[in-house]
Design an enzyme around this catalytic site. Structure first.
Site, PDB file in Angstrom:
ATOM      1  N   SER A 141       7.809 -10.111  -1.095  1.00  0.00           N
ATOM      2  CA  SER A 141       8.390  -9.552   0.109  1.00  0.00           C
ATOM      3  C   SER A 141       8.284 -10.390   1.480  1.00  0.00           C
ATOM      4  O   SER A 141       9.313 -10.505   2.016  1.00  0.00           O
ATOM      5  CB  SER A 141       7.997  -7.881   0.387  1.00  0.00           C
ATOM      6  OG  SER A 141       6.796  -8.003   0.686  1.00  0.00           O
TER       7      SER A 141
ATOM      8  N   HIS B  38      -3.208 -12.895   5.263  1.00  0.00           N
ATOM      9  CA  HIS B  38      -4.512 -11.795   4.601  1.00  0.00           C
ATOM     10  C   HIS B  38      -3.991 -10.445   5.157  1.00  0.00           C
ATOM     11  O   HIS B  38      -4.279 -10.177   6.436  1.00  0.00           O
ATOM     12  CB  HIS B  38      -5.861 -12.357   4.856  1.00  0.00           C
ATOM     13  CG  HIS B  38      -6.814 -11.561   4.289  1.00  0.00           C
ATOM     14  ND1 HIS B  38      -7.253 -11.878   2.842  1.00  0.00           N
ATOM     15  CD2 HIS B  38      -7.475 -10.520   4.667  1.00  0.00           C
ATOM     16  CE1 HIS B  38      -8.060 -11.060   2.393  1.00  0.00           C
ATOM     17  NE2 HIS B  38      -8.408  -9.989   3.569  1.00  0.00           N
TER      18      HIS B  38
HETATM   19  C1  GAR Z   1       0.491  -9.483   1.097  1.00  0.00           C
HETATM   20  O1  GAR Z   1      -0.136  -8.049   1.747  1.00  0.00           O
HETATM   21  C2  GAR Z   1      -0.449 -10.500   1.292  1.00  0.00           C
HETATM   22  O2  GAR Z   1      -1.120 -10.254   2.649  1.00  0.00           O
HETATM   23  C3  GAR Z   1      -1.595 -10.262   0.371  1.00  0.00           C
HETATM   24  O3  GAR Z   1      -0.672 -10.138  -0.906  1.00  0.00           O
HETATM   25  C4  GAR Z   1       0.256  -9.208  -0.602  1.00  0.00           C
HETATM   26  C5  GAR Z   1       1.660  -9.735  -1.037  1.00  0.00           C
HETATM   27  O4  GAR Z   1       2.706  -9.055  -0.616  1.00  0.00           O
HETATM   28  N1  GAR Z   1      -2.324 -11.454   0.186  1.00  0.00           N
HETATM   29  C6  GAR Z   1      -3.750 -11.444  -0.118  1.00  0.00           C
HETATM   30  O5  GAR Z   1      -4.307 -10.289  -0.481  1.00  0.00           O
HETATM   31  C7  GAR Z   1      -4.267 -12.692  -0.124  1.00  0.00           C
HETATM   32  N2  GAR Z   1      -5.728 -12.649   0.025  1.00  0.00           N
HETATM   33  P1  GAR Z   1       4.187  -9.643  -1.149  1.00  0.00           P
HETATM   34  O6  GAR Z   1       4.325 -10.417  -2.554  1.00  0.00           O
HETATM   35  O7  GAR Z   1       5.184  -8.479  -1.025  1.00  0.00           O
HETATM   36  O8  GAR Z   1       4.809 -10.660  -0.154  1.00  0.00           O
END
Ligand code: GAR
Length: 187
Positions: free
Chosen positions: A13, A103
Site C-alpha cells: 500500500s 518503519h
Molecule cells: C508498513 O507499515 C511498513 O512501515 C512496515 O511494513 C508495512 C508494509 O505495509 N515495515 C516494517 O515493519 C519494516 N521494519 P504495505 O505493504 O501496505 O506498504
C-alpha cells in the site's frame, strides 16, 4: 528524470501511494519495483502503472544478481516500502545515503530484529505506550539504526488493538512517505 527503485514484500500500500504520487511527476519517476515474493500484491499494482518488476530470491539478494540490476538501472533513491529482509552490505556500500526505509514506530523505540508489521504494534500495545508513529530513515548496515529523516507521532487512547494501531500508523505512512521521498530527491 531521477529514478526511484522500490523494494516491497507485502501488500504494497505504501508502494502504491508512491507510484500514484510520482505518476506524471516532472522530475522523478518510479523506475522499477522489486519483491522477494512472487505473490506480493505490489507486483500487480506496479504492472497497472506499467512499471517494470523483478522478483528475486534470498540468494539473488546476497549474490550479485540484485546488485547488478541496481548498477545497471542506477537509481537515485532506493526505497524500502515494507521490505522485510536485511539489506546486504554490498548494496548499502554501493549506494551510500541513497537507501531509505519506513518503519511503523518512533525509532529507536520498537526497532531492531523481529520488529516489523504487526509485531511492532503488539509490542506498543503490550507496553501501554502513550504514543507511536512513523520513522523514515536512511538504511545503514545496522538494523533500523540509520539517520532519521522524518518522524510523525500519534497519541494512543490506550484501548486500541494492535490492528487498530496498525491502521492508524499506516494512514500516517500514506500521508507522508511519498512527499518525504520527493523532498529527499528534489530539495
Ligand atoms: C508498513 O507499515 C511498513 O512501515 C512496515 O511494513 C508495512 C508494509 O505495509 N515495515 C516494517 O515493519 C519494516 N521494519 P504495505 O505493504 O501496505 O506498504
Amino acid at each position: 528524470m531521477k529514478k526511484i527503485v522500490i523494494f516491497a514484500s507485502g501488500s504494497g500500500s505504501n508502494a502504491e501511494k508512491i507510484m500514484q504520487y510520482f505518476e506524471g511527476h516532472p522530475t522523478s519517476a518510479v523506475a522499477a519495483v522489486l519483491s522477494n515474493k512472487s505473490s506480493a500484491g505490489v507486483l500487480a499494482i506496479a504492472q497497472q502503472f506499467q512499471i517494470p518488476t523483478l522478483v528475486f530470491s534470498r540468494e539473488d539478494l546476497n549474490n550479485d544478481t540484485v546488485l547488478n540490476f541496481l548498477q545497471t538501472n542506477k537509481p537515485d533513491l532506493i526505497v524500502l516500502a515494507g521490505f522485510l529482509w536485511m539489506f546486504p552490505k554490498s548494496i548499502i556500500n554501493e549506494f551510500p545515503g541513497k537507501i531509505v526505509n519506513i518503519h511503523p514506530a518512533l525509532l529507536p523505540a520498537y526497532g531492531g530484529k523481529g520488529m516489523y508489521g504487526l509485531n511492532v504494534h503488539r509490542a506498543v500495545v503490550a507496553d501501554g505506550a502513550k504514543q507511536t508513529g512513523i520513522t523514515i530513515h536512511y538504511v545503514d548496515e545496522h538494523y533500523d539504526e540509520g539517520a532519521t529523516i522524518f518522524q510523525d507521532a500519534i497519541t494512543l487512547l490506550g484501548d486500541e488493538t494492535p490492528e487498530e494501531v496498525a491502521a492508524k500508523v499506516l494512514k500516517l505512512e500514506h500521508a507522508h512517505f511519498a512527499r518525504v521521498i520527493d523532498e529527499i530527491l528534489n530539495n
